[in-house]
Motif scaffolding. Structure first.
Motif, mmCIF file in Angstrom:
data_model
loop_
_atom_site.group_PDB
_atom_site.id
_atom_site.type_symbol
_atom_site.label_atom_id
_atom_site.label_comp_id
_atom_site.label_asym_id
_atom_site.label_seq_id
_atom_site.Cartn_x
_atom_site.Cartn_y
_atom_site.Cartn_z
ATOM 1 N N VAL A 16 -86.652 -43.634 -9.873
ATOM 2 C CA VAL A 16 -85.996 -42.420 -10.346
ATOM 3 C C VAL A 16 -86.957 -41.238 -10.300
ATOM 4 N N CYS A 17 -86.534 -40.175 -9.660
ATOM 5 C CA CYS A 17 -87.282 -38.926 -9.749
ATOM 6 C C CYS A 17 -86.280 -37.842 -10.121
ATOM 7 N N SER A 18 -86.635 -36.623 -9.833
ATOM 8 C CA SER A 18 -85.800 -35.556 -10.337
ATOM 9 C C SER A 18 -84.561 -35.326 -9.467
ATOM 10 N N SER A 19 -84.746 -35.302 -8.153
ATOM 11 C CA SER A 19 -83.619 -34.958 -7.282
ATOM 12 C C SER A 19 -83.177 -36.091 -6.371
ATOM 13 N N ASN A 20 -83.828 -37.241 -6.502
ATOM 14 C CA ASN A 20 -83.497 -38.366 -5.632
ATOM 15 C C ASN A 20 -83.646 -37.971 -4.161
ATOM 16 N N MET A 21 -84.723 -37.253 -3.902
ATOM 17 C CA MET A 21 -84.943 -36.771 -2.543
ATOM 18 C C MET A 21 -86.254 -37.303 -1.965
ATOM 19 N N ASN A 22 -87.313 -36.972 -2.625
ATOM 20 C CA ASN A 22 -88.612 -37.235 -2.026
ATOM 21 C C ASN A 22 -89.259 -38.498 -2.589
ATOM 22 N N ARG A 23 -89.660 -38.436 -3.839
ATOM 23 C CA ARG A 23 -90.476 -39.526 -4.381
ATOM 24 C C ARG A 23 -89.686 -40.816 -4.526
ATOM 25 N N GLU A 31 -92.987 -37.451 -16.072
ATOM 26 C CA GLU A 31 -92.752 -37.726 -17.480
ATOM 27 C C GLU A 31 -91.393 -37.193 -17.939
ATOM 28 N N ARG A 32 -91.015 -36.045 -17.407
ATOM 29 C CA ARG A 32 -89.732 -35.481 -17.825
ATOM 30 C C ARG A 32 -88.588 -36.412 -17.431
ATOM 31 N N VAL A 33 -88.736 -36.980 -16.253
ATOM 32 C CA VAL A 33 -87.716 -37.928 -15.786
ATOM 33 C C VAL A 33 -87.717 -39.165 -16.672
ATOM 34 N N PHE A 34 -88.905 -39.589 -17.008
ATOM 35 C CA PHE A 34 -89.071 -40.740 -17.905
ATOM 36 C C PHE A 34 -88.341 -40.478 -19.221
ATOM 37 N N ASN A 60 -85.152 -42.552 -20.646
ATOM 38 C CA ASN A 60 -85.202 -43.196 -21.954
ATOM 39 C C ASN A 60 -84.089 -42.688 -22.855
ATOM 40 N N GLU A 61 -83.918 -41.383 -22.819
ATOM 41 C CA GLU A 61 -82.905 -40.794 -23.675
ATOM 42 C C GLU A 61 -81.532 -41.319 -23.290
ATOM 43 N N ASP A 62 -81.307 -41.363 -21.992
ATOM 44 C CA ASP A 62 -80.019 -41.841 -21.524
ATOM 45 C C ASP A 62 -79.801 -43.294 -21.941
ATOM 46 N N MET A 63 -80.847 -44.096 -21.823
ATOM 47 C CA MET A 63 -80.711 -45.501 -22.218
ATOM 48 C C MET A 63 -80.415 -45.611 -23.706
ATOM 49 N N ASN A 64 -81.051 -44.739 -24.489
ATOM 50 C CA ASN A 64 -80.810 -44.793 -25.930
ATOM 51 C C ASN A 64 -79.397 -44.369 -26.292
ATOM 52 N N ASN A 65 -78.855 -43.489 -25.481
ATOM 53 C CA ASN A 65 -77.500 -43.027 -25.781
ATOM 54 C C ASN A 65 -76.441 -44.041 -25.389
ATOM 55 N N ARG A 66 -76.805 -44.933 -24.474
ATOM 56 C CA ARG A 66 -75.830 -45.958 -24.123
ATOM 57 C C ARG A 66 -75.764 -46.987 -25.246
ATOM 58 N N GLU A 67 -74.620 -47.504 -25.412
ATOM 59 C CA GLU A 67 -74.509 -48.510 -26.459
ATOM 60 C C GLU A 67 -74.938 -49.864 -25.907
ATOM 61 N N PRO A 68 -75.952 -50.455 -26.505
ATOM 62 C CA PRO A 68 -76.402 -51.737 -25.967
ATOM 63 C C PRO A 68 -75.353 -52.820 -26.213
ATOM 64 N N ARG A 69 -74.989 -53.497 -25.150
ATOM 65 C CA ARG A 69 -73.993 -54.549 -25.298
ATOM 66 C C ARG A 69 -74.547 -55.890 -24.831
#
Lengths: 1294, 267
Positions: B58-65, B185-188, B192-201
Motif C-alpha cells: 500500500v502506498c498513497s496512489s497505488n502508482m509507483n511504490r 507513515e501517513r499511509v500506515f 491502521n485507522e481503517d482497520m480499526n474502524n472495521r468491525e472485527p469478525r
C-alpha cells in the motif's frame, strides 16, 4: 424471538455433538478435548459457531471451552475467535430477552454460565505464558469483554447506526440479577486491570504482545472514555524503549503509543481535552518531527470543532450526564486545578471519576430495588426512596448499589470491595451517616474490630499499660492498612468482609493493585500517613516493643499487608523530611515498655467475622468506625489538601488527642537490649516473609539504640548480607548507617567516640563481610562505600588491603585478581563520587601502581593512566609521583616510594633536582659515555649502585611512568635525562618498554622529535632504539628523518643511527654516507645494506645491487678513510647474499667496473669471487680477461697477480685468453706457472693453432724445439682433468 | 514526486480534463476485472491458505511504490495485491500546483493515454526547480516530458500488473490479508485507522508493517526489493509470526539500515 427454531441449521453437527457430548457436568469438562476431535474437525465445528444464539449452544458451547486446551494452536485461536463473537451475541440475546420478557430462558442462563467459564479460561490464557498469537486473540477477547460489559457513553454521537458495538450494558433497559450492570462493570474493571497488568510487567512480554495490549487499551478508552484516567497514566508510564526479556521492536511500540495518544487527542471527551497538553508533549517526545505536528494540529482542529458543536448543544445536555451533573461538575472543578501530575488534585479527581463511573450503571436500574427488597430487609427503605425520587442523590444510589451487591453473595462481595475502594471519602461518609438513620434501637450485638482490640488490650495488659495500647493501636491500625485507598475506606474494606473477600482474593489479582489512582490516593492521605508515621517512629524511640503488635497484626491480615510494599515506599519518602521532628520529640520522657508476649495473645479474636454476618454487620459497623476515622478525614479535608503544611500540623493535633501516659516502667539497660534484640529479630523475621520495606527506618532506629550489642549487630549484618541482592539488605544497611551517623553527629560533644566507634565497627565489619560473602564481581562493596554517609579511617585500610589483595602475600590466586579489580574499581568510583576523599583514594591507587605484584600493579597502572590521569585534579599529582618513582629507581639504591609515600616524596624530588644539575655540569667529563651497544659502558659508571636495583624493582617503578608517557609524550624528556646515568637493569627495563611506547606515540609525535633533535648526553642508544622502532613497520616520517639527520650532523657522528632511515634516503645521500656505512661493523653494514636495497614503496630502492657493488669498489682507503679490510668485508657481505647479488647483477657491475680508470683495486678479487659463486660466469669472465689484456693489465701489479691467478684457475678455458697475451707476458706467465706450459702446448696442438698463432708465441711455447712433443692421445685426458678442476676453481685459489 | 504531498490535496483546482477522462473510464470498466483484480477476488475468501501468505502493498496512489513492489512480488510468485490510501490518484503535472488527478479505478491504460495526449512541451518552465529529481535524470534526452520523467514507462509497467489503481479503504471486500506493507507513515496511519474502524469478525490477526520509501523511481526499486525480502522472510516463518516479529524487525532494520514499524490489527 424464535429460539431454537433454526437449530436445523447444523443438523449433522448437532447430532455429532449430541452423541459424543451429552451436556457434561462442569466437573468433567476437562476431559472434553477428547481425541475424537482432531484439528480439522474441531476447526470445522468452530467455524460453524456464528453469532446465532440458539438453544443448540448449550450443547455446543462446552466444546468451545474444551478447545481452548486443544493441542493445535489453530484450534485454540479459532476457539477464542468464535468465543469473542459469541460472547457479544449471547449478551445481546440476553438483553433482548430481558428487555422483552423481563426474564431469561434457562438455556440462555446456562449458556451465559458457560460463557463466564470461557471468559475465565481466556483470562488465564492472557495471564499465563503461551504462544503470542493466541494471547493476542485473548487480548482481543478481553477488549470485547470490557466493551460489552460497560455502558456505551454516548453511542449516538460516536457511532452511527449499524456501526455500533454489538452490545453494551446501556442497552439493558430492565434489571435482571444475571446481568446486573454493577457486577458486569466490576467484571469489566477486572478485565481492564488485566490489561494494565501487562504493561506493568512489560519486560517479560514480547513486543508484539505489548503492541496488541496498547492497541486494545487505546480501543477501550476510545470507546469507553470512563477508563481514560486509569489507562492514560499506565500508557504514560510505559517506556517504549524498554528492553524486554524476549525482545521488542521499540519503534513499533512507540508507534502504537503514538497512535493511542493521537486517538485520545482526537477524542472529544472532556477528560481527554483537558490532558491535551500532556498528550501533545508526549507525542512530541515519542516522534519528533513535522509529521507529528501536523497530526497534532489536525487533532486540535478536530477537537475544537467538536467542542464548538457541543457548546452549541449545551442547552440540552446529553442524557447520560443528567443524573450525575453534580459529580461531573465537581470533576471538572477538580481538573481545572492542575494537570495530570501526581498530586492531591489528581487523587481527588480520580476518585470523582470513579464514583461517577460506578454510579453510572445505576442509571438503568430504576426498579431493580424491587428485587432487592426480598433479599435484604435492611435496604428496603432506601430502595423505596430510590423509586420514589427522581432526583436521587449519589449517596442513595450508592447505598442501593451496596445493597444490590450484598444480595449477590460472594460474587457481589468482590465487586463491593472494588466499589467501596473507589468511593470518594465524602460520599462514603454520607453513606454511613445515611445508613445510621436506620440503626436499630438496641446496640449492635457484634463488636467492631476496634472495640475488640481495645477490649483485648484492656483486659490483657496490666493497668500501667492501659493507655499504651490505645496509642499503639492507632499506630498499628494505620501501619497495617495504609495500602487501602483512603482513610475512610480501610475499615469498611478490610473489616467488613475480611473472611469473604480477603480469603478469596488473590492479592495479585486485586484490581486495585495496579490502579493508577492508588499512588495518588496515598498522596491525598499523606497528611494522615505522616501523622501515623511520626507517631510510630516517635514511639519506637521510646517504646521498642511496638513492632510486636505490628507483627502480630500482620499475621492476622496477611492479605492487606501483601499490598504494603508499595505503600511502604510512599511512607518512607513521606517520613524522611519529618525525621528531625521525630528526633526532637524523642526527648519526651516516656520510656514505657510493654512486655511483648501479650500481643500475640491478643490478636486472634479479630478474625472471628463470618461471611454470614457480613451483610448485617456492615451497616452497623460503619457508624462506629466513622466516628473515629471520619473525623480525622474531615479535619483533613478542611485543611487545604494542596498545602503540604497541613501535614505538619495534623500530627500535633493527633498527638494532643493521645492520652497522656501516666506511668512508666523503668527497664535496666540489659533488659532494654534484650528487648531490642527480640524486636529486631521479629521485624526481620517478619519482613523476610512479607518484605516490608517500610520497616527499614524502624529497624535502623532500633539498631542504633542497641549498637553496643555485638550479637544484634551480627544478626543484622548477616541479615543484610543475606538479602543484599534483592536490594533490601542494601537499603537497610544504608538506613542503619545513616541512623548511626546521625546519632553520632547529634551527640558530637558528648559520646562522640562511643557511637562513632559503633559506626566504624558496623561499617567495617559490614564491608568486610560483603567482601567475604559476595563474589568479586559484585558491585555491592563499591556501592556501599560510595553511598555510606561517612567513611571512617579504617575503611581506607580495608580498601587498600583489598586492592593489593593482602592476605595472600606471595602468590595471587585466581579469585584475588578479581578482588584487586574490585578494590581498584571501588577506588575509582570513590574518586568520582566522593570529592573530599579523592586524594586519599588517589594515594591508594598510586601505591598500587608501584606494587611489587605484577597483577596488582598492572591493574592499578591501567586505572591510573587510563582513567585517573585524565581527571584534572589528579594529573599533576600522578605525574609527579611517576617521575619521582622513575628518578628514584634510576639514581637510588633502594627506592621505597611505595611504602611511605609522603615521606619519600620530598627526598626523591630533591635528589632529582640535584641530579639534574649534576648532569649538566658533568656532561663534559664523560664525553664518550654516549653510545654503547648494550649499555654496558654505562655499567661501570653506575656499577656501585647496580646491585641495589633488581629487575623487578626497576619494572615496578617504571611501568606507571611508561603508561603515562603514552598519554603525555613530553614526559619522555625525563626518561632521556635519566637514561644515561641509570643502572644497566633500569636500562634494560627501559629498552623493553620503549618499543611499545614509541609505537603507541607514532612517528610524528612532536615531543619525541624534539627530544631526538637534542637528545641529552648518553641517550644515544635510546634514540637509536626509538628510531629503529619507528621505522620497523612503516616508513619514517619526514619529521623523524629531519630530526635524526640533524642529530647525526651535530652531535652524534655514528652512522648507525641513520641505518633505520636509509630506506627513505635518496641515492646521492646514500652514496655520500656510504663509506661511513661500510666502516660500520659487519652486522650493522648488513642491516644498512638491507635497508638501502629495500627502499620505500614509492621511490624504490636507493641503490640497485649493481650500484652497491660499484659503490663499494669505487671506495679507496686513502680517499674515504676506510680500511681496505672493511671494503673487502663489505664485498664479502654482498656476495653472501646470492639471491640479491645474482649472476646478472655481477655481470652488470663487472662490466662497468672493468671500464673504470683506474680499475678498482679489488676488481680482480671480485671477479674471482664472482666466478667462485657462479661458475657459469666463466665465459663472461673470459671476456673480461680479454678486455683486461687490452688494457695492459700487466702494468698494474696488484691486478696482474689476480689476473694470473684467475688464468691459472680457469685453465684450459683461459688458454685462449693466455694466447692473446703479448709473448713477453706469456713467457712470464709460463715462468710463474710452469705447469701451464704442457697443457697449453697440447691445447695449441690439438686445435692446430700453430698456423694462426704468431711465431713469437709459438716460440715461447717451445713448438719449434719439439714440434711432436704432445701426442694426440693424452690431450683429451688433460682436457678432461682441466675441465674437472675448472669446476672447482676455488680449491686452489686464495 | 509521483504522489503529490498532502498540501497539494487541499488544492481546490481540479483538473477538469482529468475528471472528464476518469468519468468516461469509470463507466466503461470495472477495475476489478483486470487480471490482478480477478486473482485477488478468487483468493480473497480464503484465510491465509496453508503456508501461503497474502500480501498487500500500500502506498498513497497505488502508482509507483506499491506497484513496483506488486510487480516484483508477483514475479517472485507471491500472492500479492496493491492499494493506495489517498483520496485520489495524483501524478505530477506541469507544475506542483497542477497535478494530474484521477479517481481510483481509472485504468492505468487510460491514464497513460491521457497523459500522452496532453503532454505539454514543458521546456519553457524552469523544470529543474519544479521536479529536480526527474529533471536531473534526463534533462537532455529527447522525447516527451512525461516519458522523460518516467511517468509513461511507469504506467506502461502498471498496465502489465493490473488494470487500475485501487483504494485501500474502498476494497475491504478483497478479503483477508496476512500482511500489509505500507511505504509511508501517513499511509500506515490510514491503513491502521481503517482497520480499526472495521468491525472485527473473523478475529484473524493481520500484520501491518511500514517501511518508509521515498516516492521516486530509484527508491521504489530499492523498496520493492526490500519488500520482497521481507515478505519472503515472513512467509517462511515457522510457527506464528507473532513470536518472532520483533526479532525479525530488529534484524531487518540492522541489516538494511532501514527504519520499520509494525502494528497488529484484526479482521
Amino acid at each position: 424471538m424464535e429460539f431454537g427454531a433454526d437449530g436445523a441449521r447444523w443438523p449433522q453437527l448437532r447430532g455429532e455433538a449430541a452423541e459424543s457430548l451429552p451436556p457434561p457436568p462442569p466437573a468433567d469438562r476437562g476431559e472434553l478435548s477428547s481425541p475424537r476431535f482432531d484439528s480439522s474437525r474441531a476447526l470445522r465445528l468452530l467455524r460453524e459457531f456464528g453469532t446465532n444464539v440458539t438453544e443448540d449452544l448449550v450443547v455446543l458451547i462446552p466444546n468451545l471451552l474444551s478447545f481452548l486446551k486443544h493441542d493445535d494452536p489453530a484450534v485454540v485461536k479459532q476457539s477464542i475467535a468464535s468465543g469473542t463473537n459469541l460472547f457479544a451475541a449471547v449478551l445481546e440475546e440476553m438483553a433482548l430477552q430481558i428487555n422483552k420478557f423481563g426474564k431469561l430462558d434457562a438455556w440462555l442462563e446456562e449458556t451465559w454460565a458457560w460463557m463466564n467459564k470461557f471468559k475465565d479460561a481466556v483470562r488465564g490464557i492472557v495471564h499465563e505464558p503461551g504462544p503470542v498469537a493466541i494471547k493476542l486473540l485473548a487480548l482481543k477477547f478481553v477488549e470485547t469483554w470490557i466493551l460489552c460489559l460497560t455502558p456505551q457513553a454516548h453511542s449516538d454521537q460516536i457511532h452511527p447506526e449499524g456501526k455500533r458495538w454489538r452490545f453494551d450494558t446501556s442497552r439493558l433497559s430492565q434489571f435482571h440479577p444475571i446481568l446486573d450492570p454493577v457486577v458486569l462493570e466490576a467484571d469489566a474493571n477486572r478485565a481492564l486491570v488485566l490489561l494494565l497488568d501487562i504493561l506493568q510487567s512489560a519486560y517479560t512480554h514480547r513486543g508484539s504482545f505489548l503492541v496488541g495490549t496498547i492497541n486494545s487499551l487505546a480501543a477501550v478508552v476510545k470507546n469507553r472514555p470512563v477508563f481514560y484516567d486509569r489507562v492514560l497514566p499506565a500508557l504514560l508510564d510505559f517506556d517504549p524503549g524498554l528492553e524486554t526479556a524476549k525482545g521488542a521492536h521499540s519503534a513499533s511500540l512507540r508507534y502504537s503509543l503514538k497512535t493511542a495518544f493521537l486517538g485520545f487527542l482526537r477524542c472529544p471527551h472532556p477528560a481527554m481535552i483537558e490532558s491535551k497538553d500532556i498528550l501533545v508533549r508526549q507525542l512530541r517526545a515519542l516522534s519528533p518531527g513535522d509529521g507529528i505536528e501536523l497530526s497534532i494540529r489536525q487533532a486540535e482542529k478536530m477537537s475544537r470543532n467538536i467542542e464548538r458543536a457541543s457548546r452549541a448543544n449545551k442547552d440540552e445536555p446529553p442524557t447520560w450526564e443528567m443524573p450525575y451533573g453534580d459529580i461531573n461538575r465537581k470533576k471538572a472543578a477538580g481538573r481545572s486545578n492542575d494537570g495530570l501530575a501526581m498530586s492531591d488534585g489528581t487523587a481527588k479527581r480520580a476518585r470523582f471519576d470513579m464514583s461517577a463511573a460506578s454510579n453510572l450503571p445505576v442509571l438503568g436500574s430504576s426498579d431493580y430495588s424491587g428485587v432487592q427488597v426480598d433479599n435484604d430487609a435492611n435496604m428496603a427503605h432506601s430502595s423505596d426512596q430510590a423509586i420514589l425520587n427522581n432526583g436521587i442523590s449519589p449517596v442513595e444510589k450508592m447505598i442501593e448499589m451496596i445493597g444490590a451487591l450484598l444480595a449477590e453473595g460472594e460474587r457481589g462481595a468482590e465487586s463491593l470491595g472494588i466499589l467501596v475502594s473507589t468511593v470518594e471519602t465524602d460520599v462514603m461518609a454520607d453513606i454511613v451517616i445515611e445508613t445510621m438513620k436506620h440503626l436499630p434501637e438496641a446496640p449492635c450485638p457484634t463488636v467492631t474490630h476496634n472495640d475488640v482490640r481495645q477490649q483485648n488490650f484492656k483486659s490483657s495488659s496490666s493497668l500501667a499499660m492501659e493507655n499504651l495500647p490505645v496509642n499503639s493501636n492507632l499506630t498499628l491500625f494505620s501501619q497495617s492498612e495504609p495500602a487501602v485507598d483512603s482513610v475512610s475506606i480501610p475499615p469498611s474494606d478490610a473489616f467488613v468482609m475480611p473472611s469473604v473477600h480477603d480469603a478469596k482474593r488473590d492479592p495479585r489479582r486485586d484490581p486495585r493493585r495496579l490502579d493508577p489512582r492508588r499512588t495518588v490516593s496515598h498522596a491525598s492521605t499523606n497528611s494522615i500517613q505522616v501523622k501515623v508515621e511520626t507517631d510510630s517512629v516517635h514511639q519506637t524511640d521510646n517504646l521498642p516493643t511496638i513492632p510486636c503488635p505490628i507483627s502480630g497484626k500482620v499475621e492476622n491480615y496477611q492479605d492487606p499487608s501483601g499490598d504494603l510494599p508499595q505503600s511502604g515506599d510512599e511512607q518512607y519518602t513521606s517520613l524522611q523530611p519529618n525525621q528531625t521532628v521525630v528526633e526532637d520529640k524523642s526527648e519526651l520522657p516516656d520510656v514505657a515498655v510493654r512486655p511483648e508476649p501479650t500481643s500475640e495473645v491478643e490478636a486472634p479474636p479479630d478474625l472471628v467475622v463470618h461471611s454470614s454476618d457480613v451483610d448485617v454487620e456492615m451497616v452497623h459497623q460503619l457508624p462506629s468506625e466513622v466516628t473515629s476515622t471520619d473525623e480525622a478525614d474531615n479535619a483533613d479535608s478542611e485543611v487545604d489538601p494542596f498545602l503540604p503544611v497541613s501535614a505538619a500540623s495534623t500530627p500535633e493535633d493527633t498527638n494532643h488527642d493521645l492520652p497522656v501516659i501516666p506511668s512508666n516502667v523503668e527497664l535496666s539497660d540489659k533488659e532494654k537490649i534484650s528487648l531490642n534484640k527480640l524486636a529486631i529479630r521479629r521485624i526481620i523475621d517478619d519482613y523476610k516473609k512479607n518484605s516490608l520495606d517500610a520497616r527499614f527506618s524502624l529497624l535502623a532506629h532500633l539498631i542504633a539504640q542497641s549498637a553496643a550489642d555485638d550479637n544484634i549487630m551480627d544478626l543484622i549484618q548477616k541479615h543484610i548480607i543475606f538479602h543484599y541482592h534483592d536490594q533490601k539488605g542494601y537499603e537497610l544497611a544504608m538506613h542503619v548507617l545513616y541512623q548511626l551517623r546521625s546519632v553520632d553527629l547529634a551527640d558530637l560533644p558528648g559520646s562522640c567516640t562511643y557511637t562513632s566507634k559503633h559506626y566504624e565497627m558496623f561499617f567495617i565489619s559490614l564491608a568486610r563481610s560483603l567482601i567475604d560473602s559476595l563474589p568479586a564481581s559484585d558491585k555491592s562493596f563499591s556501592k556501599l562505600l560510595c553511598d555510606a554517609p561517612y567513611l571512617p579511617e579504617s575503611s581506607f585500610k580495608l580498601l587498600e588491603s583489598l586492592c593489593v589483595s593482602e592476605g595472600s602475600n606471595e602468590q595471587i590466586k585466581d579469585g584475588d585478581s578479581d578482588r584487586v579489580t574490585q578494590g581498584l574499581g571501588t577506588v575509582w568510583s570513590l574518586i568520582l563520587g566522593r570529592p573530599p576523599l579523592r586524594h586519599v583514594c588517589l594515594d591508594i591507587a598510586l601505591k598500587c601502581a608501584v606494587h611489587f605484584q605484577d597483577e596488582v600493579r598492572g591493574k592499578a597502572v591501567r586505572l591510573v593512566a587510563k582513567k585517573l590521569y585524565d581527571l584534572p585534579y589528579a594529573t599533576e599529582k600522578i605525574e609527579q609521583f611517576a617521575i619521582e618513582s622513575l628518578v628514584g629507581v634510576a639514581y637510588e639504591q633502594g627506592v621505597d616510594t611505595d611504602v611511605n609515600l609522603p615521606s619519600s616524596k620530598e627526598p626523591a624530588a630533591e635528589k632529582f633536582k640535584f641530579d639534574d644539575q649534576e648532569t649538566s655540569v658533568s656532561a663534559s667529563h664523560i664525553p664518550d659515555a654516549g653510545y654503547s651497544e648494550s649499555g654496558s659502558s654505562k655499567a661501570s659508571f653506575v656499577s656501585p649502585k647496580q646491585s641495589a636495583v633488581s629487575v623487578s624493582e626497576a619494572k615496578r617503578h617504571t611501568s606507571l611512568f611508561f603508561a603515562l608517557c603514552t598519554k603525555r609524550p613530553s614526559l619522555l624528556q625525563h626518561l632521556f635525562n635519566i637514561y644515561g646515568r641509570s643502572p644497566k637493569i633500569v636500562k634494560q627495563c627501559i629498552h623493553r618498554h620503549i618499543p611499545g611506547l614509541v609505537r603507541n606515540l607514532g612517528s610524528s609525535c612532536p615531543e619525541m622529535l624534539d627530544i631526538i633533535h637534542n637528545s641529552p648526553e648518553g641517550s644515544d642508544h635510546l634514540v637509536t632504539l626509538i628510531v629503529q622502532t619507528l621505522t620497523e613497520e612503516s616508513n619514517p616520517s619526514a619529521g623523524i628523518v629531519a630530526a635524526v639527520k640533524h642529530l647525526y650532523k651535530t652531535k652524534l657522528k655514528d652512522a648507525s643511527i641513520l641505518i633505520p632511515l636509509l630506506s627513505s634516503f635518496p641515492k646521492e645521500e646514500v652514496l655520500s654516507i656510504f663509506p661511513r656505512l661500510v666502516d660500520l661493523p659487519v652486522v650493522k653494514f648488513q642491516d644498512a645494506l638491507a635497508r638501502i636495497l629495500q627502499g620505500t614503496a614509492h621511490s624504490g630502492p636507493a641503490l640497485t645491487p649493481a650500484e652497491v657493488l660499484i659503490a663499494i669498489h669505487d671506495m679507496t682507503p686513502e680517499k674515504d678513510n676506510v680500511a681496505l679490510k672493511k671494503i673487502i668485508e663489505a664485498c664479502t657481505t654482498c656476495f653472501e647474499q646470492r639471491t640479491v647479488f645474482t649472476q646478472q647483477v655481477l655481470e652488470r657491475s663487472l662490466n662497468q667496473l672493468v671500464d673504470r680508470v683506474p680499475i678498482p683495486v679489488l676488481f680482480m678479487r671480485t671477479v674471482i669471487q664472482a666466478l667462485d659463486a657462479f661458475p657459469a660466469l666463466v665465459d663472461f669472465v673470459m671476456g673480461i680477461l680479454s678486455r683486461l689484456i687490452n688494457k695492459e693489465i700487466w702494468k698494474v701489479p696488484k691486478l696482474w697477480v689476480g689476473f694470473l691467478k684467475l688464468v691459472s684457475q680457469t685453465q684450459p678455458r683461459s688458454f685462449d685468453v693466455l694466447l692473446q697475451l703479448p709473448p713477453g707476458q706469456l713467457e712470464r706467465v709460463l715462468h710463474k706457472y710452469p705447469n701451464l706450459r704442457t697443457p697449453l702446448s697440447s691445447f695449441v696442438n690439438q686445435r692446430n693453432m700453430q698456423s694462426i698463432l704468431p711465431r713469437q708465441i709459438l716460440q715461447v711455447l717451445g713448438f719449434f724445439n719439439e714440434p711432436q712433443q704432445a701426442p694426440m692421445s693424452f690431450v683429451p685426458a688433460a682436457l678432461q682433468t682441466a675441465d674437472a678442476t675448472s669446476s672447482l676453481p676455488g680449491a686452489t685459489l686464495l | 514526486m509521483y504522489e503529490v504531498a498532502v498540501k497539494a490535496q487541499t488544492n481546490p483546482r481540479p483538473e477538469s480534463r482529468n475528471t472528464e477522462a476518469t468519468g468516461q473510464v469509470d463507466g466503461e470498466l470495472d477495475p476489478y476485472l483486470a487480471d490482478g483484480g480477478v486473482r485477488q477476488r478468487r483468493r480473497g475468501g480464503r484465510m491465509g491458505a496453508e503456508g501461503k501468505w497474502r500480501f498487500a502493498m500500500v502506498c498513497s496512489s497505488n502508482m509507483n511504490r506499491s506497484m513496483e513492489a506488486h510487480s516484483l512480488l508477483g514475479r517472485a510468485g507471491l500472492d500479492v495485491a496493491s492499494y493506495g490510501t489517498g483520496t485520489h490518484v495524483k501524478l505530477p503535472g506541469p507544475s506542483i500546483h497542477e497535478p494530474n488527478v484521477y479517481d481510483f479505478g481509472t485504468p492505468y491504460g487510460t491514464i497513460y493515454d491521457d497523459l500522452r495526449r496532453k503532454d505539454p512541451d514543458l521546456s519553457v518552465l524552469p523544470l529543474n526547480a519544479v521536479f529536480p529529481l526527474f529533471y536531473s535524470v534526463s534533462a537532455s534526452s529527447v522525447g516527451s516530458w512525461y516519458k522523460r520523467n518516467g511517468l509513461l514507462p511507469m504506467l506502461k509497467r502498471n498496465t502489465s500488473v493490473k488494470l487500475a489503481p485501487q483504494r485501500w479503504q474502498d476494497n475491504a471486500g478483497d478479503g483477508v490479508f496476512d500482511m500489509v506493507l505500507t511505504f509511508e507513515e501517513r499511509v500506515f496511519d490510514l491503513v491502521n485507522e481503517d482497520m480499526n474502524n472495521r468491525e472485527p469478525r473473523l478475529m484473524k490477526s493481520v500484520l501491518i508493517i511500514n517501511m518508509d520509501v521515498k516516492d521516486n523511481h530509484e527508491e521504489a526499486g530499492v523498496g520493492a526489493k526490500l519488500a520482497l525480502e521481507l515478505c519472503q522472510k515472513l512467509q517462511v516463518v515457522d510457527g506464528d509470526w507473532e513470536e518472532i516479529i520483533d526479532d525479525l524487525m530488529i534484524a531487518f532494520e540492522k541489516q538494511h539500515k532501514r527504519k520499520l514499524a509494525y502494528n497488529i490489527s484484526f479482521y
